[in-house]
Design a protein around this motif. Structure first.
Motif, PDB file in Angstrom:
ATOM      1  N   THR A  34       0.825  -1.221   0.000  1.00 37.74           N
ATOM      2  CA  THR A  34       0.000   0.000   0.000  1.00 37.74           C
ATOM      3  C   THR A  34       0.855   1.265   0.000  1.00 37.74           C
ATOM      4  O   THR A  34       0.397   2.327  -0.398  1.00 37.74           O
ATOM      5  N   GLY A  35       2.125   1.150   0.429  1.00 34.39           N
ATOM      6  CA  GLY A  35       3.022   2.310   0.345  1.00 34.39           C
ATOM      7  C   GLY A  35       3.158   2.790  -1.099  1.00 34.39           C
ATOM      8  O   GLY A  35       3.344   3.980  -1.356  1.00 34.39           O
ATOM      9  N   TYR A  38       0.712   5.543  -1.958  1.00 33.44           N
ATOM     10  CA  TYR A  38       1.103   6.848  -1.398  1.00 33.44           C
ATOM     11  C   TYR A  38       2.290   7.404  -2.188  1.00 33.44           C
ATOM     12  O   TYR A  38       2.407   8.611  -2.400  1.00 33.44           O
ATOM     13  N   ARG A  39       3.162   6.512  -2.616  1.00 37.20           N
ATOM     14  CA  ARG A  39       4.278   6.943  -3.468  1.00 37.20           C
ATOM     15  C   ARG A  39       3.749   7.433  -4.816  1.00 37.20           C
ATOM     16  O   ARG A  39       4.285   8.376  -5.403  1.00 37.20           O
ATOM     17  N   SER A  99       5.840  10.333   2.546  1.00 36.81           N
ATOM     18  CA  SER A  99       5.675  10.358   3.990  1.00 36.81           C
ATOM     19  C   SER A  99       4.971  11.650   4.424  1.00 36.81           C
ATOM     20  O   SER A  99       4.053  11.620   5.245  1.00 36.81           O
ATOM     21  N   SER A 102       1.250  11.944   2.782  1.00 38.07           N
ATOM     22  CA  SER A 102       0.300  10.940   3.276  1.00 38.07           C
ATOM     23  C   SER A 102      -0.293  11.327   4.629  1.00 38.07           C
ATOM     24  O   SER A 102      -1.228  10.684   5.101  1.00 38.07           O
ATOM     25  N   ARG A 108      -5.519  10.341   2.434  1.00 42.30           N
ATOM     26  CA  ARG A 108      -5.807   9.022   3.005  1.00 42.30           C
ATOM     27  C   ARG A 108      -7.230   8.567   2.661  1.00 42.30           C
ATOM     28  O   ARG A 108      -7.453   7.419   2.323  1.00 42.30           O
ATOM     29  N   ARG A 129       1.085   0.990   6.892  1.00 40.17           N
ATOM     30  CA  ARG A 129       1.270   1.630   8.190  1.00 40.17           C
ATOM     31  C   ARG A 129      -0.007   1.570   9.036  1.00 40.17           C
ATOM     32  O   ARG A 129       0.045   1.593  10.249  1.00 40.17           O
ATOM     33  N   ASP A 130      -1.162   1.542   8.351  1.00 40.30           N
ATOM     34  CA  ASP A 130      -2.450   1.609   9.059  1.00 40.30           C
ATOM     35  C   ASP A 130      -3.374   0.481   8.616  1.00 40.30           C
ATOM     36  O   ASP A 130      -4.591   0.614   8.659  1.00 40.30           O
ATOM     37  N   MET A 131      -2.810  -0.618   8.170  1.00 39.08           N
ATOM     38  CA  MET A 131      -3.633  -1.714   7.664  1.00 39.08           C
ATOM     39  C   MET A 131      -4.489  -2.321   8.786  1.00 39.08           C
ATOM     40  O   MET A 131      -5.685  -2.499   8.635  1.00 39.08           O
ATOM     41  N   ARG A 177      11.269  10.050   8.795  1.00 38.57           N
ATOM     42  CA  ARG A 177      10.102   9.372   8.237  1.00 38.57           C
ATOM     43  C   ARG A 177       9.292   8.677   9.350  1.00 38.57           C
ATOM     44  O   ARG A 177       8.064   8.762   9.368  1.00 38.57           O
ATOM     45  N   ASP A 181       5.459   9.564  10.158  1.00 38.47           N
ATOM     46  CA  ASP A 181       4.453   8.512  10.005  1.00 38.47           C
ATOM     47  C   ASP A 181       3.752   8.194  11.333  1.00 38.47           C
ATOM     48  O   ASP A 181       2.574   7.857  11.342  1.00 38.47           O
ATOM     49  N   ARG A 184       1.580  11.749  12.880  1.00 38.99           N
ATOM     50  CA  ARG A 184       0.488  12.441  12.189  1.00 38.99           C
ATOM     51  C   ARG A 184      -0.827  12.157  12.916  1.00 38.99           C
ATOM     52  O   ARG A 184      -0.957  11.133  13.597  1.00 38.99           O
TER      53      ARG A 184
HETATM   54  O1   DC Z   1       6.026   1.523   2.820  1.00 40.85           O
HETATM   55  P1   DC Z   1       6.709   2.675   2.076  1.00 40.85           P
HETATM   56  O2   DC Z   1       8.038   3.060   2.670  1.00 40.85           O
HETATM   57  O3   DC Z   1       6.801   2.439   0.610  1.00 40.85           O
HETATM   58  O4   DC Z   1       5.711   3.922   2.283  1.00 40.85           O
HETATM   59  C1   DC Z   1       6.009   5.214   1.833  1.00 40.85           C
HETATM   60  C2   DC Z   1       5.263   6.219   2.701  1.00 40.85           C
HETATM   61  O5   DC Z   1       3.858   6.110   2.476  1.00 40.85           O
HETATM   62  C3   DC Z   1       5.452   6.054   4.197  1.00 40.85           C
HETATM   63  O6   DC Z   1       6.539   6.817   4.690  1.00 40.85           O
HETATM   64  C4   DC Z   1       4.145   6.507   4.778  1.00 40.85           C
HETATM   65  C5   DC Z   1       3.146   6.311   3.681  1.00 40.85           C
HETATM   66  N1   DC Z   1       2.256   5.169   3.924  1.00 40.85           N
HETATM   67  C6   DC Z   1       1.158   5.391   4.694  1.00 40.85           C
HETATM   68  O7   DC Z   1       0.993   6.496   5.207  1.00 40.85           O
HETATM   69  N2   DC Z   1       0.248   4.407   4.892  1.00 40.85           N
HETATM   70  C7   DC Z   1       0.429   3.194   4.346  1.00 40.85           C
HETATM   71  N3   DC Z   1      -0.488   2.256   4.537  1.00 40.85           N
HETATM   72  C8   DC Z   1       1.580   2.931   3.573  1.00 40.85           C
HETATM   73  C9   DC Z   1       2.504   3.937   3.392  1.00 40.85           C
END
Ligand code: DC
Length: 219
Positions: A34-35, A38-39, A99, A102, A108, A129-131, A177, A181, A184
């Motif tokens: 899922t990152g 956001y990327r 980062s 997001s 979101r 991060r929030d799954m 980061r 993360d 927030r």
């Molecule tokens: O997992 P990653 O490093 O590729 O994620 C990049 C950025 O995306 C991370 O610093 C925060 C955001 N992110 C998020 O807020 N929620 C997620 N579920 C996945 C990533």
């Protein structure tokens, strides 16, 4: 929702990606990074030169965003307005912009459906991060993978092909980061109350996956 949703959350460099890929292979289900979405947002912000800190500019940008995953040969490609952008989203600049952007609640909210839509039809390992806390609070298995900062930075440094940065800089960026993360207001990085926490500081990827499989198979 599909019958088997497994979530793996945690900070950068804890081993989430490698673990999630291996676990999904062992279980014969798909892996969702899922990152990457956001990327993808960060990539388009940069590409279109968007002032994302301005609410109305951000909202107009998000309305026009056409971001999706498509499944090809068992893995997911990130598509933005019909173009595969998967290979452009891994730069340090995009990491940092993903980062910070997001943290915006509008971003979101916009991305929730993309993630939940996949879970309607596919069993999957979702990494993020929030799954476990926000996107899939009902997931069957929730893991939170973490490790000491210095060890995570060393792993990232070792993965870098050209070592253009020194390890202290890698550690500093990782700390920034982590702070973004986890501090927030909307959907901060934290373990779900019912998540199983695994410290990977002294474990190999295989050992982490073994631990997870034992938990999944025991249930
Ligand atoms: O997992 P990653 O490093 O590729 O994620 C990049 C950025 O995306 C991370 O610093 C925060 C955001 N992110 C998020 O807020 N929620 C997620 N579920 C996945 C990533």
């Amino acid at each position: 929702m599909a019958t088997s949703i497994i979530t793996i959350d945690g900070p950068a460099g804890a081993g989430k990606t490698t673990v999630s890929k291996l676990l999904s292979q062992k279980l014969g289900i798909i892996y969702v990074d899922t990152g990457a979405i956001y990327r993808g947002v960060a990539f388009e912000i940069k590409n279109q030169n968007i002032e994302w800190e301005n609410d109305s500019t951000l909202e107009i940008f998000l309305e026009g965003l056409d971001l999706n995953f498509i499944k090809k040969n068992g893995s997911l490609l990130l598509i933005s307005s019909g173009r595969d952008i998967s290979k452009f989203i891994r730069t340090p600049e995009i990491s940092m912009l993903a980062s910070s952007s997001s943290a915006r609640p509008q971003v979101r909210a916009e991305l929730l459906d993309i993630q939940r839509k996949i879970a309607k039809t596919e069993d999957a390992v979702f990494e993020g991060r929030d799954m476990g806390t926000v996107v899939f609070p009902e997931a069957e298995y929730k893991f939170y993978l973490f490790a000491d900062l210095a060890v995570r930075a060393k792993r990232r440094y070792d993965e870098m092909p050209n070592k253009v940065k020194n390890i202290n800089k890698v550690e500093q960026e990782m700390q920034t980061r982590d702070n973004n993360d986890s501090q927030r207001e909307t959907a901060p990085l934290k373990p779900a109350t019912d998540a199983i926490k695994i410290d990977s500081t002294f474990l190999t990827i295989e050992q982490v996956v073994e631990k997870m499989l034992r938990i999944i198979e025991k249930a």
